[in-house]
Write an enzyme that holds these catalytic residues in place. Structure first.
Site, short mmCIF file in Angstrom:
data_model
loop_
_atom_site.label_atom_id
_atom_site.label_comp_id
_atom_site.label_asym_id
_atom_site.label_seq_id
_atom_site.Cartn_x
_atom_site.Cartn_y
_atom_site.Cartn_z
N ARG A 16 0.60 -1.03 0.27
CA ARG A 16 -0.06 0.29 0.08
C ARG A 16 0.75 1.12 -0.21
NH1 ARG A 16 -4.90 2.13 -1.03
NH2 ARG A 16 -6.05 2.86 0.48
N THR A 70 -9.31 0.35 -9.62
CA THR A 70 -8.26 -1.27 -9.03
C THR A 70 -8.96 -2.43 -10.57
OG1 THR A 70 -9.18 -0.49 -7.07
CG2 THR A 70 -8.44 -2.76 -6.99
N THR A 97 -4.27 -0.95 -7.91
CA THR A 97 -4.54 -0.16 -7.77
C THR A 97 -4.00 1.13 -8.33
OG1 THR A 97 -6.44 1.26 -6.51
CG2 THR A 97 -5.06 0.67 -5.15
N ASP A 118 -7.83 8.16 0.24
CA ASP A 118 -9.00 7.20 1.17
C ASP A 118 -8.29 7.65 2.85
OD1 ASP A 118 -10.09 5.95 -1.04
OD2 ASP A 118 -7.91 4.21 -0.93
N SER A 128 -8.06 0.26 2.80
CA SER A 128 -8.46 0.15 1.53
C SER A 128 -9.87 -0.21 1.78
CB SER A 128 -7.09 -0.29 0.70
OG SER A 128 -7.63 -1.24 0.13
N SER A 129 -10.41 -0.60 0.95
CA SER A 129 -11.00 -2.04 0.72
C SER A 129 -11.18 -2.79 0.31
CB SER A 129 -13.08 -1.63 0.41
OG SER A 129 -13.07 -0.83 0.91
N GLY A 189 -13.10 -2.47 -7.10
CA GLY A 189 -14.94 -2.14 -7.29
C GLY A 189 -15.26 -1.02 -5.96
N GLY A 190 -13.23 -0.39 -5.65
CA GLY A 190 -13.96 0.68 -4.24
C GLY A 190 -14.35 -0.08 -2.69
#
Length: 541
Positions: free
Chosen positions: A72, A361, A379, A401, A425-426, A447-448
């Site tokens: 990340r 993403t 992403t 984010d 993050s998701s 997809g967020g």
């Protein structure tokens, strides 16, 4: 698609072909992953690339170990928690701060690729870039999805910056499907990385170009410097694993909220008989969305970078706690939103954060002939990231984010912006193991924040309703977002609208474009599925 020994599923046929080529030459899933990512950067630049970040779950078949790698992005050291606030202390608008350098986090994807290959690769590093270099040199055919993506907000963002506009809008015209697109800048970048494994990217010439792009941006000049890039490190995290119907579901822990939130949704739903209800019953999706409300309430309060905030993950996933959360669901009425977070621990002095952005993403699932597997979600945050285009690739807008507010009602927000911190993050790369501990499934999606229900839905399809992975991916998408229950347009989910509204849900029918990529390991071989909503492909031996 069924294969006997090895399989690649990704969001673009050219990337899948590159990965399978590596496997056929004797490479591991990690070798193939690097090749796939480099081609995705070129052919699907709106979604991922070396200017962004990634999360990886890797299953090592020989040692039967599960490795979780955090690639990340992190915030530059010169930021502070007020960076996204106006002079009056109120948050700036998301759309105003995305373009330009202020939103760019220190990229981690390339470092993750290098780290994973050094530990688990087999083929020489330089051989993994050949297909991406050839495509960037000779050109590739612009896909309908890339062209269509230029019509929206992401395209408008790109047109604000000369370098990006010249590449994506040559001669003032958006790239069209079938156009031959070459990227000579990216060729040079790839050849440099091919030689030095990313040393120039983090400490040399490319690092200088990244910093210049960020700091000299004509919009929202950023604060990143060369020391930030030089300090980047991939972190090995503890995977989040939980039980569902005799299977072990493993995902990413914080700073991703994906693993915990998917596990909570499934853990709550395990107290209901979804097998009896089936996949087309309104009550199934009432329960699914209610479980999601409860899980997201906990996510928004507790989950953030674990190096800054310790989340009570064990308590959040404890069976008694999830039983109590399940008991709070009313079978006859939708709960009010936002739902309240639970109290898995006695003392909580935090305020929730509901930050969400536009999805940009991609996901990759690979299994090789030795039984190794990767589930990689990668992403640049929203489509086309920050819009800054440097050295042939786009830079992320990952710092959006973070919560723009550091506090709410006098209490700190766990996901507030801080120097060196990784934003929540998701992303939900997932590996599933059967009751004997054998690998059963690799899956994930873009997809967020909707990644979480997309992945949870697919897991239910396979594990609850005994669907093959393609059938599970094809199931209509249903998700809650900011109080509204979204049903996927053009699918059988539309038929549920009236029944769900009777239960008190505020329902909207709209496109829900997941990009699920999955592989299930069966006694008969590998069964793969690619999301028909995008341009993904499955290839196997």
């Amino acid at each position: 698609v069924v294969a006997t020994r090895e399989m690649v599923v990704a969001a673009h046929p050219l990337a899948v072909d590159a990965g399978l080529n590596i496997l056929e030459r004797g490479g591991t899933v990690i070798d193939a992953m690097v090749a796939v990512q480099m081609v995705l950067n070129l052919v699907e630049p709106q979604s991922s690339g070396i200017g962004g970040g990634a999360f990886l779950l890797y299953h090592d078949a020989q040692t039967q170990s599960l490795i979780s790698l955090d690639g990340r992005e992190f915030a530059p050291q010169r930021v502070d928690e007020t960076m996204f606030l106006n002079d009056d202390g109120k948050p700036r608008r998301w759309f105003d701060v995305v373009p330009g350098g202020l939103s760019v986090g220190v990229p981690g994807t390339l470092a993750l690729m290098d780290h994973a290959h050094a530990r688990f690769g087999r083929l020489e590093w330089y051989t993994l870039f050949e297909q991406a270099i050839a495509l960037a040199t000779n050109g590739f055919s612009v896909s309908p999805r890339l062209s269509k993506s230029l019509d929206g907000y992401g395209g408008k963002r790109l047109q604000q910056f000369t370098e990006a506009s010249d590449y994506f809008f040559p001669h003032g015209r958006a790239l069209q499907p079938g156009d031959l697109l070459k990227n000579p800048q990216f060729v040079e970048t790839l050849k440099t990385i091919q030689r030095d494994r990313g040393a120039s990217f983090y400490r040399g010439q490319i690092a200088g170009e990244i910093v210049a792009s960020v700091r000299e941006s004509i919009l929202n000049a950023g604060l990143m410097d060369r020391a930030d890039l030089a300090a980047y490190q991939t972190i090995e995290r503890t995977p989040v694993c939980s039980q569902y119907r005799g299977h072990q579901i493993c995902g990413m822990g914080p700073p991703s909220s994906g693993g915990v939130t998917v596990a909570q949704i499934l853990g709550i739903l395990e107290f209901f008989n979804l097998e009896m209800l089936g996949s087309d019953h309104p009550m199934t999706w009432h329960l699914f969305v209610e479980a999601g409300k409860l899980a997201f309430a906990d996510r928004n309060l507790f989950l953030a970078d674990p190096d800054f905030t310790e989340a009570p993950i064990d308590a959040l996933l404890a069976r008694d706690y999830l039983r109590n959360r399940a008991a709070s669901i009313d079978l006859n009425s939708a709960m009010a939103v936002p739902a309240k977070a639970g109290t898995p621990v006695e003392t909580v002095s935090l305020s929730p954060d509901t930050t969400d952005g536009l999805p940009g993403t991609s996901h990759v699932s690979i299994v090789d002939r030795d039984g190794n597997a990767v589930s990689l979600t990668t992403t640049i945050e929203s489509g086309f990231g920050s819009g800054l285009f440097t050295s042939g690739f786009l830079l992320n807008n990952e710092l959006t984010d973070f919560s723009f507010r550091p506090k709410q009602d006098g209490q700190l927000i766990a996901n507030r912006l801080e120097p060196g911190k990784r934003p929540r993050s998701s992303m939900s790369p997932t590996l599933v193991f059967n009751s004997s501990g054998q690998l059963h499934m690799a899956v994930g999606s873009p997809g967020g924040s909707r990644i979480i229900p997309y992945v949870a839905k697919t897991l239910l399809g396979v594990l609850e309703w005994d669907m093959d992975v393609q059938e599970a991916i094809n199931l209509p998408n249903i998700a809650k977002n900011f109080g509204t229950m979204d049903l996927e347009a053009g699918t059988s989910a539309e038929q549920l609208k009236a029944d769900l509204e009777q239960l008190g849900h505020k329902v909207r029918v709209r496109p829900l474009t997941s990009g699920l990529q999955g592989i299930v390991i069966t006694p008969a071989g590998l069964v793969g599925g690619a999301d028909p909503r995008r341009e993904g492909l499955v290839l196997g031996d």
